[in-house]
Each structure stands twice: as C-alpha cells, then as structure tokens.
Design a protein around this motif. Structure first.
Motif, mmCIF file in Angstrom:
data_model
loop_
_atom_site.group_PDB
_atom_site.id
_atom_site.type_symbol
_atom_site.label_atom_id
_atom_site.label_comp_id
_atom_site.label_asym_id
_atom_site.label_seq_id
_atom_site.Cartn_x
_atom_site.Cartn_y
_atom_site.Cartn_z
ATOM 1 N N PHE A 132 0.863 -1.181 0.000
ATOM 2 C CA PHE A 132 0.000 0.000 0.000
ATOM 3 C C PHE A 132 0.902 1.234 0.000
ATOM 4 O O PHE A 132 1.704 1.427 0.908
ATOM 5 C CB PHE A 132 -0.895 0.001 1.236
ATOM 6 N N ARG A 133 0.743 2.088 -1.004
ATOM 7 C CA ARG A 133 1.659 3.211 -1.207
ATOM 8 C C ARG A 133 0.990 4.558 -0.903
ATOM 9 O O ARG A 133 0.092 4.996 -1.619
ATOM 10 C CB ARG A 133 2.200 3.193 -2.638
ATOM 11 N N PHE A 134 1.442 5.196 0.186
ATOM 12 C CA PHE A 134 1.013 6.543 0.538
ATOM 13 C C PHE A 134 1.955 7.556 -0.110
ATOM 14 O O PHE A 134 3.140 7.273 -0.335
ATOM 15 C CB PHE A 134 1.044 6.752 2.053
ATOM 16 N N LEU A 135 1.435 8.753 -0.369
ATOM 17 C CA LEU A 135 2.222 9.817 -0.992
ATOM 18 C C LEU A 135 2.005 11.125 -0.236
ATOM 19 O O LEU A 135 0.870 11.476 0.110
ATOM 20 C CB LEU A 135 1.787 9.996 -2.451
ATOM 21 N N SER A 277 -5.513 17.671 12.979
ATOM 22 C CA SER A 277 -5.642 16.783 14.137
ATOM 23 C C SER A 277 -4.775 15.540 13.955
ATOM 24 O O SER A 277 -4.979 14.770 13.016
ATOM 25 C CB SER A 277 -7.105 16.380 14.314
ATOM 26 N N TYR A 278 -3.844 15.342 14.867
ATOM 27 C CA TYR A 278 -2.988 14.160 14.826
ATOM 28 C C TYR A 278 -3.815 12.900 15.019
ATOM 29 O O TYR A 278 -3.653 11.897 14.301
ATOM 30 C CB TYR A 278 -1.913 14.269 15.899
ATOM 31 N N GLU A 279 -4.757 12.938 15.964
ATOM 32 C CA GLU A 279 -5.592 11.771 16.239
ATOM 33 C C GLU A 279 -6.430 11.411 15.021
ATOM 34 O O GLU A 279 -6.530 10.236 14.637
ATOM 35 C CB GLU A 279 -6.506 12.051 17.428
ATOM 36 N N ASP A 280 -7.020 12.429 14.384
ATOM 37 C CA ASP A 280 -7.847 12.148 13.205
ATOM 38 C C ASP A 280 -6.992 11.656 12.044
ATOM 39 O O ASP A 280 -7.427 10.791 11.273
ATOM 40 C CB ASP A 280 -8.621 13.414 12.810
ATOM 41 N N LEU A 281 -5.781 12.205 11.912
ATOM 42 C CA LEU A 281 -4.889 11.745 10.848
ATOM 43 C C LEU A 281 -4.561 10.258 11.032
ATOM 44 O O LEU A 281 -4.585 9.489 10.056
ATOM 45 C CB LEU A 281 -3.611 12.581 10.831
ATOM 46 N N CYS A 282 -4.291 9.850 12.254
ATOM 47 C CA CYS A 282 -4.033 8.431 12.523
ATOM 48 C C CYS A 282 -5.243 7.578 12.121
ATOM 49 O O CYS A 282 -5.099 6.532 11.460
ATOM 50 C CB CYS A 282 -3.732 8.216 14.002
ATOM 51 N N ASN A 283 -6.428 8.035 12.514
ATOM 52 C CA ASN A 283 -7.640 7.277 12.206
ATOM 53 C C ASN A 283 -7.875 7.165 10.699
ATOM 54 O O ASN A 283 -8.280 6.109 10.203
ATOM 55 C CB ASN A 283 -8.849 7.949 12.862
ATOM 56 N N LEU A 284 -7.607 8.254 9.977
ATOM 57 C CA LEU A 284 -7.881 8.251 8.538
ATOM 58 C C LEU A 284 -6.865 7.409 7.761
ATOM 59 O O LEU A 284 -7.216 6.783 6.756
ATOM 60 C CB LEU A 284 -7.917 9.684 8.008
ATOM 61 N N LEU A 285 -5.607 7.398 8.215
ATOM 62 C CA LEU A 285 -4.627 6.527 7.561
ATOM 63 C C LEU A 285 -5.025 5.067 7.741
ATOM 64 O O LEU A 285 -4.971 4.277 6.786
ATOM 65 C CB LEU A 285 -3.225 6.765 8.124
ATOM 66 N N ALA A 289 -6.315 2.326 4.735
ATOM 67 C CA ALA A 289 -5.705 1.018 4.518
ATOM 68 C C ALA A 289 -6.712 -0.118 4.695
ATOM 69 O O ALA A 289 -6.709 -1.098 3.938
ATOM 70 C CB ALA A 289 -4.530 0.838 5.473
ATOM 71 N N ASP A 290 -7.607 0.022 5.682
ATOM 72 C CA ASP A 290 -8.552 -1.054 5.995
ATOM 73 C C ASP A 290 -9.725 -1.119 5.023
ATOM 74 O O ASP A 290 -10.287 -2.190 4.795
ATOM 75 C CB ASP A 290 -9.091 -0.877 7.418
ATOM 76 N N GLU A 291 -10.134 0.030 4.473
ATOM 77 C CA GLU A 291 -11.333 0.078 3.636
ATOM 78 C C GLU A 291 -10.990 0.528 2.213
ATOM 79 O O GLU A 291 -11.779 1.216 1.565
ATOM 80 C CB GLU A 291 -12.359 1.044 4.258
ATOM 81 N N TYR A 292 -9.836 0.129 1.719
ATOM 82 C CA TYR A 292 -9.342 0.755 0.502
ATOM 83 C C TYR A 292 -10.222 0.543 -0.721
ATOM 84 O O TYR A 292 -10.477 1.488 -1.475
ATOM 85 C CB TYR A 292 -7.908 0.312 0.174
ATOM 86 N N ASN A 293 -10.702 -0.634 -0.948
ATOM 87 C CA ASN A 293 -11.475 -0.883 -2.165
ATOM 88 C C ASN A 293 -12.717 0.010 -2.237
ATOM 89 O O ASN A 293 -13.027 0.589 -3.281
ATOM 90 C CB ASN A 293 -11.875 -2.352 -2.250
ATOM 91 N N THR A 294 -13.409 0.156 -1.111
ATOM 92 C CA THR A 294 -14.603 1.009 -1.061
ATOM 93 C C THR A 294 -14.237 2.466 -1.307
ATOM 94 O O THR A 294 -14.899 3.180 -2.076
ATOM 95 C CB THR A 294 -15.308 0.863 0.296
ATOM 96 N N LEU A 295 -13.165 2.932 -0.664
ATOM 97 C CA LEU A 295 -12.749 4.324 -0.813
ATOM 98 C C LEU A 295 -12.223 4.596 -2.224
ATOM 99 O O LEU A 295 -12.488 5.660 -2.796
ATOM 100 C CB LEU A 295 -11.676 4.653 0.225
#
Length: 318
Positions: A132-135, A277-285, A289-295
């Motif tokens: 999984f490649r983040f940019l 938000s650091y907390e929200d950034l963690c949640n969104l990353l 990764a967990d819901e990638y196909n849907t997103l």
C-alpha cells in the motif's frame, strides 16, 4: 482585449504554485481570444498575480490585484495596495474572507485555480506485490507538515514492508527523526520510506500520482492547494485538511479535522492557521488502509466531476 500579466521573477517558475497557476491563467486567457503580454503599460487591463507589496501600477490602466494567502492576518500595507486596485481577486472563499477581515474594502471576486486535462481518472487497486503506497507532496514548506506525515506513518506502520510512504520534496526536505537526541536518516532507518527531491515535469508528476494509492496532505493553510485537487481529479483517495479547502465537498470521508491555533510561523504567516488533528490523521490513515477498495471506488467515481468543475478555461471565462 489587451491584458497585461504581471508577477515577480520567482512567480514565473512553473515548478512552484505561483508559476504553475500563472502559466495556466495566461494560456486560458489566450485560448479565450485575449492578447496577453508581460507588464505592458499600454494594455487596457493588468492582472497583478503576486503578493500586494509587489503590485506594479501603470497610470490610466485598469488594475486587478490577485493573490493567495494562508493565515488569518496579513501585513496592513497589503490592504492599502489592494484598495488602490480597481478589482480584487482571491483564489478561494476562505482567502477572500481573510482579505475582508483585514481591511480590503473593494468588492472581492473569487477566481479559483483549475485542472489541466492530463489529470484523468485512474482506477486504483492494490498491485500484485500487495504494498500500500502513501504519498506526501510539499516538503520543504513547513505548513504542509511532512514531519507530521512521517511521524504518523511510523507510529502506525513502522518498518512494515506492506506499507510504503513516498515524500515528494522540492529539491530538499526538512523531515528529521530523533532517537536519543540523535538525528537519523530516514532511508537508513525506515526502508519503507523514500524521498524524491528532484524537480519533475507535470506529466512525470501524473505518473507519480498514478503509482500511489492515497495522498496525505495535512496542511495548516493553503491559498488554494493544487496538489489535493490534482489527486482528486486523478481518482486518488485524499486525506486533506478540510477547513481551508475550496474543494472540500469532494474530500468526502477522508476530510481531515483541524482547529484554529496561533501560527507557528508568524513570519511570514501572522495570526491563526488551522492545525491538523494528529488523532484524526491516525484514524484516517488506518481507515484508508482497511477500507481501501470502497474508498478507491468512491474517489474514482467522482473524479470526472472534479475535472469538470475545475476546468481552467471555464473558470477563466467566468
């Protein structure tokens, strides 16, 4: 119409935002049938696309002042320069509001930036290698917070070879990792983080976007913000600070929460900026990764609409 376009020398470099935007503004005006020249005192109208202290006025010429801005305060002298213009333009509604609150009394028009036709939707899936490649794009500008991106990525994924982070920097990067007060080199410690410092063409940048799965963009403020919009037009899921974004309706489920706080960079950005938000950034990353196909389906399906809404020619014509 004869139109004079003016900016400072640094604003002519298409590798940075001012130059890239200016190039597309001029091309769009020309395609619409206008004659565009540089700093021409004989033209009917001049567009000053630069910060207000650099505006150049010619006697008897209709003057437009146009610039982006990223924090809630600005040099009081800027309002004076804006108010000497016949018209004032802003790059977003957020920026226009800042101008009004800082003493600009002229009616302000919003002329958003656009998308070139080469940013086309691409259907993204995880490749055979399963990585999984983040940019992230924006280094070394501190407000784009590459440091936060790296620290969040390391916390969630460490040296896990199934996740990779690419940092696309402009010539150099300022990201540092500390261990017992020693500064460590990213590539030597984290094999799943790489840095691209070289300048690339727009077509090469499209290739970089298309080879990644998600853009991370926790910026504290943008006058417009080309990078997330380009990613959205390419169908890429985008984690981006919502507050300042003129295209926030397209950020969807990955819009990043933030709060106004005193700018850490009072020179050159006085007043408040929006701290992601650091907390929200963690949640969104993790969510990405967990819901990638849907997103991936969600952002791909809206990509053509993004391109249509931000067509340079139509925006300029308006």
């Amino acid at each position: 119409m004869d139109i004079s376009y003016y900016t400072v020398r640094a604003g002519l470099n298409p590798a940075v935002g001012f130059g890239y935007a200016g190039q597309n503004i001029v091309r769009s005006l020309q395609k619409l049938g206008h004659n565009v020249s540089f700093a021409n005192p004989k033209a009917e109208v001049q567009i000053n696309f630069t910060q207000p202290d650099n505006f150049k006025f010619h006697r008897g010429q209709y003057q437009i002042g146009y610039t982006p801005w990223e924090s809630t305060s600005m040099d009081p002298a800027w309002a004076t320069k804006f108010n000497l213009c016949d018209e004032v333009w802003a790059t977003s509604e957020w920026t226009a509001d800042v101008f009004k609150k800082n003493g600009v009394t002229k009616d302000i028009k919003v002329y958003r930036h656009g998308i070139e036709s080469l940013w086309k939707p691409k259907k993204r899936t995880l490749k055979d290698d399963g990585v999984f490649r983040f940019l992230h794009i924006g280094e070394p500008a501190p407000r784009k917070d590459g440091q936060l991106v790296v620290e969040t990525f390391i916390k969630l994924f460490g040296n896990n070879p199934k996740y990779h982070l690419t940092i696309k920097a402009h010539l150099f990067n300022t990201i540092r990792i500390y261990n017992n007060k020693n500064i460590l080199s990213l590539p030597n410690i984290y094999n799943n983080i790489s840095i691209i410092p070289e300048e690339v063409s727009t077509s090469q940048m499209v290739g970089i976007f298309n080879s990644h799965h998600c853009l991370i963009y926790p910026s504290w403020g943008e006058g417009f913000g080309f990078i997330p919009l380009q990613a959205l037009a390419s169908g890429m899921p985008v984690i981006c600070t919502e507050e300042w974004a003129p295209y926030k309706k397209f950020l969807g489920p990955l819009a990043l929460k933030s709060q106004y706080t005193e700018s850490p960079w009072q020179n050159p950005h006085p007043g408040l900026m929006v701290e992601p938000s650091y907390e929200d950034l963690c949640n969104l990353l993790r969510k990405t990764a967990d819901e990638y196909n849907t997103l991936a389906d969600y952002y791909y399906e809206q990509a053509a609409e993004v391109g249509k809404a931000y067509d340079w020619l139509q925006l300029t014509d308006n």
